[in-house]
Scaffold this active site. Structure first.
Site, PDB file in Angstrom:
ATOM      1  N   GLU A   1      -4.228  -9.073  -0.195  1.00  0.00           N
ATOM      2  CA  GLU A   1      -4.606  -9.045   1.293  1.00  0.00           C
ATOM      3  C   GLU A   1      -5.463  -9.034   1.059  1.00  0.00           C
ATOM      4  O   GLU A   1      -7.039  -8.380   0.718  1.00  0.00           O
ATOM      5  CB  GLU A   1      -4.115  -7.520   1.748  1.00  0.00           C
ATOM      6  CG  GLU A   1      -4.005  -8.017   2.726  1.00  0.00           C
ATOM      7  CD  GLU A   1      -3.564  -6.107   3.994  1.00  0.00           C
ATOM      8  OE1 GLU A   1      -2.502  -5.698   3.992  1.00  0.00           O
ATOM      9  OE2 GLU A   1      -3.424  -5.530   4.505  1.00  0.00           O
TER      10      GLU A   1
ATOM     11  N   GLU B   1       0.695  -1.399  -0.115  1.00  0.00           N
ATOM     12  CA  GLU B   1      -0.048  -0.505  -0.358  1.00  0.00           C
ATOM     13  C   GLU B   1       0.763   1.187   0.030  1.00  0.00           C
ATOM     14  O   GLU B   1       0.421   2.150   1.019  1.00  0.00           O
ATOM     15  CB  GLU B   1      -1.190   0.005   1.405  1.00  0.00           C
ATOM     16  CG  GLU B   1      -1.825  -1.078   0.957  1.00  0.00           C
ATOM     17  CD  GLU B   1      -2.896  -0.702   2.086  1.00  0.00           C
ATOM     18  OE1 GLU B   1      -2.822  -0.387   3.111  1.00  0.00           O
ATOM     19  OE2 GLU B   1      -3.539  -2.157   2.133  1.00  0.00           O
TER      20      GLU B   1
END
Length: 769
Positions: free
Chosen positions: A497, A418
């Protein structure tokens, strides 16, 4: 030319060319800064004596005001000093000497006899320093190794990091010509049932500046059964003060493959021979296997198409903090495999070397992830790796890949999670590509990805970044990843994820091109929680190893073993959490039971006090739980699962009476007197008949006698700020645990658990040689 025989061509003199000495015991430690503590003359007489691995942050106390904040779980950070006195034999003066750390948290600095060896900001990195030239040898002459670990710059992480020398340390001696750190690299190719080609690249250096020596690189391969199956040797001129890479190739006949169900490991034994003397020797475990990502069909292992059913894991082990004994990981991996998990993502940093070795040994696929940030900071971690990325990414990435590239469990690298840097301009493109290119140069056998964060905002699917990635990884938002692939079917894709919900599993199950997914998370972890919570509770299992409902749901989707698991709504008429017991808090007002059953079997029949409540087949999506609703009766609720009419799994829930006793269970009956070996003692409060009382919250005190100590206590409460290093713990949902270690080489450990008003519980563990 490779020759397959067990006896070496050159007869060499038997000697110990490389020695590896564990360096974990008898350190001196002081919390807080200490002026001149690196100097030989400094007195550490008042410091605490301990063994490493050691995490001093886990000792607490919890405090909402601690600068680690929500990311670090409100546990303390700061500066800690370690010093170790050691001696070396006179014979070692003719050798090279190195010190190797598997991880020091954080901003570590190391000195030998007052000489500054270096600094490593990244606390997850394994590193080595050479001590040669700064040592004293012989009887009565001592050396001082000093380490400063500075974790005071906070907040540094979005999760708990720990503090100190929290992984293993070892001292290494070699001859003047030796294999460099991470210098053995083994790959395989042309794998068939009858033969596999093994490529060995060994990088050797010589400390003899300006001199060139003739050496022989002698290499053999040992099969999983211990037999030598191939060997070869290569004469080589070794230049002084330079690295020399030697390439060798061997064939292994009838290879046994490394696979999930049979993780077979070979070993390469490499000897450096000069004048018929072995001057260095190393052993490199490896596996023979193929691992391929395909755009249309996803992931393939050894020619078999399978889904990576993974979980994300942080590096802490719950009550033991960041200094995690290997048996803690082994217990966790066993629980995860029982739920059908076959993959681990090292989120979002390097795990210990033995963590990856255990994945090799237990048959787990690994996404090896490097960094959580590049140059742009993240909330709750403003002083994290973003401060060091520019100057350290290359060195850290190089060390990570060279350390990990021989592990057959590692099938893909991730260079970021991220990332908040701008991925919609040339600088973002360059940052990604420079990392991917470096990894490819060090290990061309594995693909590289990163966990994209909201690519619809970064435009990674339109601006060309996704085309640069070997495999496109995205966190959550599975429909975006599906659309990205279907817009350009040549893209290889993986969920990096994911949450536990059904729709995300179906996105993996029903799309052939989806390689896998990694659930957030496998186990609860310390930190990333808002006070009064101190633990993030998104795991399949809590930090004690107690499964949540989502663990059984996942098992019903991912495991091939027949299973059934019954849950009811905690409160009347469908209100409250899902729990697995048959004892409402207020039986008088609990009149309508809402039930769900997880099962991977053809049909499930539910019985209440031997009366059938009906048979339910698989749901239309072959994944949703089967549900019932009927009036509550105390007694016994039983689920019976069948395949082709045959009973293959059962579960019973019984109404509990009043709490009456503490019952202890042990995860294993014998342990070794070894830092990496522990046993879990689980204390469960039950009624007189042994039925668990999940609403009981008594304080339980653990007492230990014999050849062991209590290393830590814990429960599954996300808001518990009780100390871990203690002998008592409040029960949470009727349970708590004690983690015990041996402190002698043999004998018996007896643990007794007491609680006011309850009968004591007792358990024993043998200490084995």
């Amino acid at each position: 030319m490779a020759v397959a025989f067990a006896i070496s061509i050159i007869a060499v003199q038997a000697q110990q060319a490389r020695t590896i000495t564990p360096f974990d015991t008898n350190w001196k430690f002081s919390k807080g800064d200490a002026n001149n503590a690196e100097q030989v003359s400094f007195s550490d007489a008042q410091w605490r004596t301990l063994d490493v691995p050691h995490d001093w942050s886990i000792e607490g106390p919890y405090d909402r005001g601690n600068p680690t904040g929500r990311g670090g779980g409100y546990l303390p950070a700061g500066i800690g000093w370690y010093r170790k006195i050691f001696t070396l034999e006179e014979a070692d003066a003719k050798k090279l000497v190195f010190i190797e750390f598997d991880g020091v948290m954080a901003n570590s600095e190391v000195w030998i006899n007052g000489y500054h060896l270096g600094k490593r900001p990244n606390g997850y990195i394994s590193f080595q320093y050479e001590l040669t030239g700064h040592l004293n040898f012989g009887k009565g002459k001592t050396n001082i190794l000093a380490v400063k670990a500075d974790n005071s710059i906070q907040p540094s992480s979005r999760w708990y990091t720990g503090s100190g020398i929290y992984r293993h340390v070892r001292l290494i001696t070699t001859g003047n010509i030796h294999v460099i750190y991470g210098g053995s690299y083994v790959t395989t190719s042309d794998i068939t049932p009858g033969k596999a080609t093994v490529h060995i690249q060994t990088t050797v250096t010589s400390e003899l500046t300006g001199k060139q020596q003739n050496a022989t690189i002698q290499t053999s391969i040992t099969a999983p059964d211990g037999k030598t199956v191939a060997s070869t040797e290569t004469p080589q001129k070794i230049a002084g003060d330079a690295n020399t890479a030697i390439a060798q190739q061997l064939n292994v006949t009838n290879p046994v493959l490394w696979d999930l169900d049979a993780p077979q490991l070979y070993k390469v034994v490499t000897k450096i021979i000069v004048d018929k003397k072995v001057v260095d020797e190393i052993t490199t475990p490896f596996g023979i296997r193929t691992a391929v990502f395909e755009a249309a069909t996803g992931f393939w292992l050894n020619g078999k198409n399978l889904k990576i059913k993974g979980v994300c894991l942080h590096h802490d082990g719950g009550a033991v903090g960041a200094a995690v004994p290997l048996s803690v990981w082994k217990r966790r991996f066993q629980l995860l495999k029982e739920a059908g998990v076959n993959g681990i993502r090292t989120s979002h940093a390097e795990e210990s070397p033995e963590f990856l070795t255990l994945c090799d040994q237990m048959g787990l696929l690994v996404m090896d992830e490097t960094f959580d940030t590049w140059e742009v900071k993240k909330s709750s971690a403003e002083n994290g790796y973003n401060l060091n990325f520019k100057n350290w990414w290359e060195k850290d990435t190089r060390d990570i890949v060279m350390r990990d590239r021989n592990h057959p469990s590692v099938v893909i690298y991730s260079v970021g999670n991220e990332i908040h840097d701008n991925l919609n301009d040339s600088s973002g493109f360059h940052k990604y590509k420079m990392q991917q290119d470096l990894i490819h140069s060090l290990d061309p056998t594995r693909p590289v990805t990163m966990a994209l964060f909201r690519p619809a905002i970064s435009h990674a699917y339109e601006n060309g970044l996704a085309e640069m990635m070997d495999v496109v990884g995205q966190n959550y938002r599975e429909n975006e990843l599906i659309a990205a692939h279907e817009a350009k079917p040549e893209r290889k894709v993986i969920g990096t994820e994911n949450t536990h919900v059904l729709s995300q599993w179906l996105a993996l199950r029903d799309k052939p091109y989806m390689s896998g997914q990694f659930l957030w998370t496998g186990f609860d972890y310390l930190g990333e929680a808002d006070w009064p919570k101190v633990v993030n509770g998104q795991g399949l299992y809590d930090r004690t190893g107690t499964p949540r409902a989502v663990a059984f749901q996942r098992e019903s989707w991912w495991s091939d073993k027949p299973m059934v698991y019954v849950m009811r709504r905690e409160q009347n008429a469908g209100a409250g959490d899902w729990i697995s017991d048959w004892t409402p808090t207020d039986i008088d007002t609990y009149d309508e039971a809402r039930i769900q059953v997880f099962s991977n079997c053809d049909e499930v029949e539910l019985f209440l006090n031997d009366k059938s409540q009906g048979v339910k087949p698989r749901t239309s999506d072959n994944a949703s739980p089967r549900t019932w609703s009927f009036p509550y009766e105390k007694g016994t609720l039983k689920a019976v699962a069948r395949n082709s009419g045959k009973v293959v799994a059962e579960q019973e829930l019984k109404t509990a009476g009043k709490p009456a006793k503490v019952v202890l269970s042990v995860d294993k009956r014998a342990i070794e007197n070894n830092w990496d070996d522990v046993a879990y003692i689980t204390a469960t409060i039950t009624d007189e008949n042994g039925i668990p009382c999940l609403t009981a919250d008594n304080k339980i005190t653990f007492n230990i006698t014999g050849a062991g100590v209590i290393a830590a206590v814990d429960n599954g409460d996300l808001s518990s700020a009780e100390p871990f290093i203690a002998k008592e713990r409040w029960a949470y949902k009727g349970r708590c645990i004690a983690i015990i270690k041996a402190n002698a080489n043999s004998g018996k450990i007896t643990v007794t658990a007491t609680a006011d008003g309850l009968k004591d519980g007792t358990a024993t563990v043998e200490v084995k040689q």
